[in-house]
Design a protein around this motif. Structure first.
Motif, PDB file in Angstrom:
ATOM      1  N   ASP A 217       0.861  -1.188   0.000  1.00 34.01           N
ATOM      2  CA  ASP A 217       0.000   0.000   0.000  1.00 34.01           C
ATOM      3  C   ASP A 217       0.897   1.238   0.000  1.00 34.01           C
ATOM      4  O   ASP A 217       1.058   1.910   1.016  1.00 34.01           O
ATOM      5  N   ASN A 218       1.438   1.514  -1.172  1.00 36.83           N
ATOM      6  CA  ASN A 218       2.421   2.596  -1.248  1.00 36.83           C
ATOM      7  C   ASN A 218       1.795   3.955  -0.940  1.00 36.83           C
ATOM      8  O   ASN A 218       2.471   4.851  -0.445  1.00 36.83           O
ATOM      9  N   ASN A 219       0.504   4.098  -1.235  1.00 37.35           N
ATOM     10  CA  ASN A 219      -0.151   5.380  -0.925  1.00 37.35           C
ATOM     11  C   ASN A 219      -0.125   5.658   0.570  1.00 37.35           C
ATOM     12  O   ASN A 219       0.158   6.772   1.004  1.00 37.35           O
ATOM     13  N   LEU A 220      -0.430   4.619   1.321  1.00 36.92           N
ATOM     14  CA  LEU A 220      -0.406   4.768   2.778  1.00 36.92           C
ATOM     15  C   LEU A 220       1.025   5.043   3.251  1.00 36.92           C
ATOM     16  O   LEU A 220       1.261   5.954   4.052  1.00 36.92           O
ATOM     17  N   HIS A 221       1.942   4.249   2.734  1.00 37.31           N
ATOM     18  CA  HIS A 221       3.342   4.427   3.127  1.00 37.31           C
ATOM     19  C   HIS A 221       3.797   5.857   2.849  1.00 37.31           C
ATOM     20  O   HIS A 221       4.388   6.521   3.700  1.00 37.31           O
TER      21      HIS A 221
ATOM     22  N   ILE B 222       5.121   8.795   5.359  1.00 39.24           N
ATOM     23  CA  ILE B 222       6.446   9.415   5.191  1.00 39.24           C
ATOM     24  C   ILE B 222       6.305  10.932   4.995  1.00 39.24           C
ATOM     25  O   ILE B 222       7.035  11.718   5.591  1.00 39.24           O
ATOM     26  N   ASP B 223       5.350  11.327   4.157  1.00 38.00           N
ATOM     27  CA  ASP B 223       5.146  12.767   3.899  1.00 38.00           C
ATOM     28  C   ASP B 223       4.844  13.521   5.183  1.00 38.00           C
ATOM     29  O   ASP B 223       5.146  14.692   5.323  1.00 38.00           O
ATOM     30  N   ASN B 224       4.192  12.818   6.102  1.00 32.92           N
ATOM     31  CA  ASN B 224       3.839  13.470   7.369  1.00 32.92           C
ATOM     32  C   ASN B 224       4.836  13.188   8.488  1.00 32.92           C
ATOM     33  O   ASN B 224       4.532  13.376   9.669  1.00 32.92           O
ATOM     34  N   GLU B 225       5.985  12.705   8.067  1.00 31.51           N
ATOM     35  CA  GLU B 225       7.104  12.477   9.003  1.00 31.51           C
ATOM     36  C   GLU B 225       6.758  11.507  10.124  1.00 31.51           C
ATOM     37  O   GLU B 225       7.190  11.673  11.261  1.00 31.51           O
ATOM     38  N   ILE B 226       5.937  10.528   9.790  1.00 32.04           N
ATOM     39  CA  ILE B 226       5.622   9.488  10.777  1.00 32.04           C
ATOM     40  C   ILE B 226       6.651   8.369  10.650  1.00 32.04           C
ATOM     41  O   ILE B 226       6.786   7.767   9.592  1.00 32.04           O
ATOM     42  N   GLU B 227       7.353   8.128  11.726  1.00 29.92           N
ATOM     43  CA  GLU B 227       8.277   6.993  11.767  1.00 29.92           C
ATOM     44  C   GLU B 227       7.484   5.746  12.137  1.00 29.92           C
ATOM     45  O   GLU B 227       6.680   5.798  13.061  1.00 29.92           O
ATOM     46  N   TYR B 228       7.745   4.652  11.454  1.00 26.85           N
ATOM     47  CA  TYR B 228       7.049   3.406  11.798  1.00 26.85           C
ATOM     48  C   TYR B 228       7.318   3.028  13.256  1.00 26.85           C
ATOM     49  O   TYR B 228       6.469   2.485  13.946  1.00 26.85           O
ATOM     50  N   MET B 229       8.531   3.343  13.693  1.00 26.09           N
ATOM     51  CA  MET B 229       8.918   2.997  15.053  1.00 26.09           C
ATOM     52  C   MET B 229       7.985   3.660  16.084  1.00 26.09           C
ATOM     53  O   MET B 229       7.706   3.099  17.142  1.00 26.09           O
ATOM     54  N   ALA B 230       7.504   4.864  15.739  1.00 26.77           N
ATOM     55  CA  ALA B 230       6.728   5.637  16.715  1.00 26.77           C
ATOM     56  C   ALA B 230       5.443   4.925  17.125  1.00 26.77           C
ATOM     57  O   ALA B 230       4.991   5.054  18.248  1.00 26.77           O
ATOM     58  N   PHE B 231       4.845   4.177  16.192  1.00 27.75           N
ATOM     59  CA  PHE B 231       3.603   3.508  16.570  1.00 27.75           C
ATOM     60  C   PHE B 231       3.748   1.991  16.657  1.00 27.75           C
ATOM     61  O   PHE B 231       3.055   1.347  17.446  1.00 27.75           O
ATOM     62  N   SER B 232       4.665   1.409  15.876  1.00 28.62           N
ATOM     63  CA  SER B 232       4.687  -0.055  15.842  1.00 28.62           C
ATOM     64  C   SER B 232       5.644  -0.663  16.868  1.00 28.62           C
ATOM     65  O   SER B 232       5.628  -1.868  17.064  1.00 28.62           O
ATOM     66  N   PHE B 233       6.451   0.165  17.510  1.00 31.43           N
ATOM     67  CA  PHE B 233       7.329  -0.373  18.555  1.00 31.43           C
ATOM     68  C   PHE B 233       6.491  -1.089  19.621  1.00 31.43           C
ATOM     69  O   PHE B 233       6.778  -2.206  20.026  1.00 31.43           O
TER      70      PHE B 233
ATOM     71  N   PHE C 290      -2.898  -5.352  10.187  1.00 27.56           N
ATOM     72  CA  PHE C 290      -3.579  -4.451  11.125  1.00 27.56           C
ATOM     73  C   PHE C 290      -3.478  -3.001  10.635  1.00 27.56           C
ATOM     74  O   PHE C 290      -4.473  -2.283  10.570  1.00 27.56           O
ATOM     75  N   LEU C 291      -2.292  -2.609  10.250  1.00 35.28           N
ATOM     76  CA  LEU C 291      -2.108  -1.240   9.753  1.00 35.28           C
ATOM     77  C   LEU C 291      -2.914  -1.025   8.466  1.00 35.28           C
ATOM     78  O   LEU C 291      -3.588  -0.008   8.305  1.00 35.28           O
ATOM     79  N   LEU C 292      -2.851  -2.002   7.568  1.00 29.96           N
ATOM     80  CA  LEU C 292      -3.541  -1.871   6.281  1.00 29.96           C
ATOM     81  C   LEU C 292      -5.059  -1.804   6.456  1.00 29.96           C
ATOM     82  O   LEU C 292      -5.756  -1.178   5.657  1.00 29.96           O
ATOM     83  N   THR C 293      -5.561  -2.419   7.516  1.00 32.88           N
ATOM     84  CA  THR C 293      -7.006  -2.384   7.793  1.00 32.88           C
ATOM     85  C   THR C 293      -7.496  -0.939   7.909  1.00 32.88           C
ATOM     86  O   THR C 293      -8.620  -0.622   7.550  1.00 32.88           O
ATOM     87  N   PHE C 294      -6.630  -0.086   8.421  1.00 35.43           N
ATOM     88  CA  PHE C 294      -7.039   1.310   8.655  1.00 35.43           C
ATOM     89  C   PHE C 294      -6.489   2.262   7.601  1.00 35.43           C
ATOM     90  O   PHE C 294      -6.437   3.467   7.815  1.00 35.43           O
ATOM     91  N   SER C 295      -6.106   1.699   6.481  1.00 33.30           N
ATOM     92  CA  SER C 295      -5.453   2.503   5.445  1.00 33.30           C
ATOM     93  C   SER C 295      -6.275   3.731   5.049  1.00 33.30           C
ATOM     94  O   SER C 295      -5.773   4.850   5.028  1.00 33.30           O
ATOM     95  N   LYS C 296      -7.558   3.503   4.755  1.00 31.95           N
ATOM     96  CA  LYS C 296      -8.394   4.616   4.275  1.00 31.95           C
ATOM     97  C   LYS C 296      -8.483   5.728   5.313  1.00 31.95           C
ATOM     98  O   LYS C 296      -8.352   6.902   4.988  1.00 31.95           O
ATOM     99  N   GLN C 297      -8.735   5.315   6.550  1.00 28.20           N
ATOM    100  CA  GLN C 297      -8.858   6.323   7.609  1.00 28.20           C
ATOM    101  C   GLN C 297      -7.542   7.073   7.804  1.00 28.20           C
ATOM    102  O   GLN C 297      -7.539   8.274   8.025  1.00 28.20           O
ATOM    103  N   LEU C 298      -6.448   6.365   7.688  1.00 28.80           N
ATOM    104  CA  LEU C 298      -5.142   6.999   7.889  1.00 28.80           C
ATOM    105  C   LEU C 298      -4.846   7.996   6.776  1.00 28.80           C
ATOM    106  O   LEU C 298      -4.369   9.102   7.030  1.00 28.80           O
TER     107      LEU C 298
ATOM    108  N   GLN D 234       0.000  15.087  13.637  1.00 36.90           N
ATOM    109  CA  GLN D 234      -0.732  15.016  14.897  1.00 36.90           C
ATOM    110  C   GLN D 234      -1.940  14.087  14.791  1.00 36.90           C
ATOM    111  O   GLN D 234      -2.140  13.193  15.622  1.00 36.90           O
ATOM    112  N   ALA D 235      -2.746  14.290  13.749  1.00 27.71           N
ATOM    113  CA  ALA D 235      -3.953  13.483  13.591  1.00 27.71           C
ATOM    114  C   ALA D 235      -3.580  12.012  13.377  1.00 27.71           C
ATOM    115  O   ALA D 235      -4.239  11.115  13.917  1.00 27.71           O
ATOM    116  N   LEU D 236      -2.533  11.790  12.619  1.00 23.97           N
ATOM    117  CA  LEU D 236      -2.114  10.408  12.340  1.00 23.97           C
ATOM    118  C   LEU D 236      -1.646   9.700  13.602  1.00 23.97           C
ATOM    119  O   LEU D 236      -2.085   8.593  13.913  1.00 23.97           O
TER     120      LEU D 236
END
Lengths: 496, 207
Positions: free
Chosen positions: A372-376, A380-391, A432-440, A447-449
């Motif tokens: 899901d490159n759009n989500l990815h 990235i565009d919003n400076e979200i590190e995967y580590m910040a939520f998936s740790f 799990f992450l992909l389940t919420f792709s649209k909402q994300l 902040q919202a993310l």
């Protein structure tokens, strides 16, 4: 298009094509790196040369390997789910519901013995009586709940109760020995374990309970005594003094966990947790006690406790001290050994710098980027590190993200998978992450993310949601595990 | 990091650091949502919250990263020091151990954070005065020697929580103002609006 047509068209695509193994050589990607066989590490490269032939038990995920470019839609999920149910029903009807188990060894239960088997264990020796009882007493509400869960399959000409009882029968037959085939138990458990048999089945899947029925009682007796001896050796003042920091940390953390469940507010339960965690930490100095491990003890404790809770009592609210001391001790020892086994498989999640988690978060990123490159790109565009939520997802095995009953269902599958907690968990996180792709993607900024990711809306999730999640995880696993070329495309695109 | 935003005049990133169990998460929830939970779960990795504040005519957004305190998580959490405009280092006045760790936390933020990042030292849980292990004079002396401001708070009683963040933000704004004269000295600060307003991302990074 009717459900039936969809089902048919779906089946026609089910060609069992092997994952793409082309162009595996010469890549310098993360997936190409040779890894050593370290507990909790992803397996090193193995080229998958044959299609997956596994067919799992009830509610198994779809066994097709989809085109890796295709993001499975909700409809596909449902179609796959229908298909798995139909297979199960067919299998279920082939099983005589009153099969005799008189060849099983019958042992007289001895509830007063300090090391007696829990009711869950007794079941395997008296499967037929229990099974008939179960059918007789299956409550109206439960039956209704099941009907509503399977309402999508109305008109297919079966009763969900039959399916449930057939599954129970299969489990019972397999557990009754004399030699339980662990592979059969794995297949059956993938789709969820009946609550009455969960304690016994988890113990088997953890390698704690021997598959040979004649060895079970003696093994459990020995292991429970061994745990007692650990307490005698390690749970005393001079050891506390030498490990003051560990003890203090555990004592601070245990009252802070599961405070929403009444059971865990009881001092006697907290003491069980403190003892188990302290003994485990002392015996595993490479990692020691790491916050989060305390959460991981909870499902084992609850499942083993539920074997001893009378039918008219609720596990979440029962007074633990009202149980006979021998049962309390057994629950504690069994929880210790099973959590011990399971942590061995993921120990590098908790050693210095937590390499197991670093590796899995990096893999999660690669999978999402590919699927899901759009989500990815949005993250990235919003400076979200995967580590910040998936740790936290990795460190606590999603225990903070789901209600406890969902976690227990999830662990049925993890325990049935070889390296489920180390390997399959990665794909569950991706699904799990992909389940919420649209909402994300609809969230406008960092902040919202982050606020959404910190508290994903799973309060109302049930077993069926978990099964859809697991089905998607299974699909991802079979698309990407050992199929490094699938990720290579994404990497080359990314680099251009 | 201090950034200029189209909707907000400034977006400020802060970090909360300190030993586990000193009350970082409750300081954050008290500041951003006016909530306190005596049985809050241990933070795993990092948590995030924001609050919008008004300083004079300037509207500001604070983005606060609350980090896990256990030693084992340091490799993961110190990534969040980079780009932080300020840090609150928190200890528990009833725990000498947590105070003894302050030197290490200071070293961490100076090693991984931006140079000269403003820091406020916070002694939390002053509602538990009868259990105090760290005398005020000791903490003040340490703060003075390390050029930090010191404040004691109680997230439980909601006492001085606002002031602790206010101290830090004031320091950040003042050091920022020295570089950018268009933003005036900004004490006293007025804080309003706890709601989470959405804002557009397009912003220019100052440092």
């Amino acid at each position: 298009m009717s459900v039936g047509t969809k089902l048919f068209s779906f089946l026609s695509k089910d060609t069992n094509e092997p994952p793409d193994t082309r162009d595996l050589e010469g890549s310098g990607s993360f997936w190409r790196q040779k890894g050593y066989k370290v507990p909790g590490h992803a397996q090193p490269d193995v080229v998958c040369t044959s299609p997956p032939h596994k067919v799992y038990g009830a509610q198994h995920p779809p066994k097709y390997v989809a085109d890796s470019d295709t993001k499975v839609s909700q409809t596909d999920h449902l179609v796959a789910y229908h298909r798995s149910m139909v297979t199960d029903i067919e299998e279920g009807f082939n099983i005589p519901l009153t099969r005799s188990h008189s060849d099983g060894v019958t042992r007289p239960p001895d509830a007063t013995s300090p090391l007696s088997d829990p009711p869950g264990l007794k079941f395997e020796f008296d499967i037929k009586a229990h099974f008939l009882n179960k059918v007789k007493h299956m409550s109206q509400s439960k039956a209704e709940e099941q009907r509503s869960a399977f309402r999508g399959s109305e008109g297919l000409g079966y009763d969900p109760n039959d399916r449930e009882t057939a599954k129970l029968e299969k489990f019972g037959k397999s557990l009754a020995g004399p030699n339980t085939d662990i592979n059969v138990i794995r297949k059956l458990s993938w789709g969820g374990i009946p609550a009455q048999l969960r304690g016994t089945t988890w113990q088997l899947l953890c390698g704690y309970l021997p598959t040979n029925i004649d060895r079970r009682e003696s093994t459990l007796t020995r292991k429970r005594l061994e745990y007692r001896q650990y307490l005698d050796s390690y749970y005393k003042k001079n050891v506390f003094d030498n490990n003051h920091d560990i003890m203090k940390q555990i004592q601070v953390d245990v009252p802070r966990m599961n405070s929403e469940i009444k059971l865990f507010r009881q001092q006697v339960v907290r003491e069980v947790f403190i003892r188990v965690l302290f003994i485990w930490s002392i015996r595993h100095p490479a990692s020691g006690y790491v916050q989060g491990i305390n959460d991981l003890l909870t499902p084992f404790f609850i499942v083993f406790l539920s074997s001893y809770v009378p039918a008219d009592k609720n596990t979440d609210t029962i007074e633990f001290s009202s149980l006979p001391q021998c049962h309390q001790d057994t629950i504690e020892a069994d929880s210790y050994w099973c959590v011990n086994h399971f942590l061995e498989g993921i120990q590098d999640n908790y050693t210095f710098e937590q390499p197991g988690i670093q590796l899995k978060v990096a893999k999660l990123r690669e999978i999402v980027q590919r699927v899901d490159n759009n989500l990815h790109q949005h993250l990235i565009d919003n400076e979200i590190e995967y580590m910040a939520f998936s740790f936290r997802w990795m460190n606590n095995l999603l225990m903070r993200e789901f209600p406890l009953h969902c976690i227990i269902r999830l662990w049925d599958t993890y325990l049935s998978e070889r390296e489920g907690f180390a390997e399959f968990h990665l794909y569950t996180c991706a699904a799990f992450l992909l389940t919420f792709s649209k909402q994300l993607i609809a969230k406008p900024d960092l902040q919202a993310l982050i606020l959404f990711l910190q508290r994903l809306p799973t309060d109302q999730w049930g077993d069926r949601d978990m099964e859809l999640l697991l089905a998607e995880a299974y699909r991802l696993k079979y698309t990407f595990e050992n199929a490094h070329g699938h990720l290579k495309v994404a990497q080359s695109k990314d680099s251009t | 990091m201090v950034t200029i935003d189209e909707e907000f005049d400034m977006v400020i990133k802060l970090v909360l650091i300190g030993d586990t169990g000193v009350g970082k998460s409750n300081l954050l929830s008290r500041y951003t949502r006016d909530e306190f939970n005596s049985e809050s779960k241990t933070t795993i990795g990092v948590d995030f919250a924001t609050r919008t504040i008004q300083i004079g005519k300037k509207k500001m957004k604070t983005q606060i990263w609350d980090t896990a305190g256990q030693e084992r998580y340091r490799a993961m959490t110190n990534a969040y020091y980079r780009g932080a405009a300020g840090a609150l280092i928190v200890f528990d006045i009833c725990s000498l151990n947590s105070f003894d760790s302050i030197g290490r936390w200071l070293q961490e933020i100076r090693e991984y954070g931006d140079p000269g990042v403003p820091i406020v030292l916070v002694g939390n849980k002053f509602d538990l005065k009868h259990l105090r292990q760290v005398p005020i004079s000791t903490a003040e002396l340490f703060a003075h020697e390390n050029s930090l401001k010191y404040i004691e708070t109680s997230a439980l009683l909601n006492s001085n929580v606002e002031s602790a963040f206010q101290f830090l933000i004031t320091e950040i704004i003042n050091s920022f103002s020295q570089v950018h004269k268009d933003i005036q000295e900004c004490t006293p600060l007025t804080f309003e609006d706890r709601s989470d307003l959405s804002f557009r991302r397009k912003c220019c990074v100052i440092n």
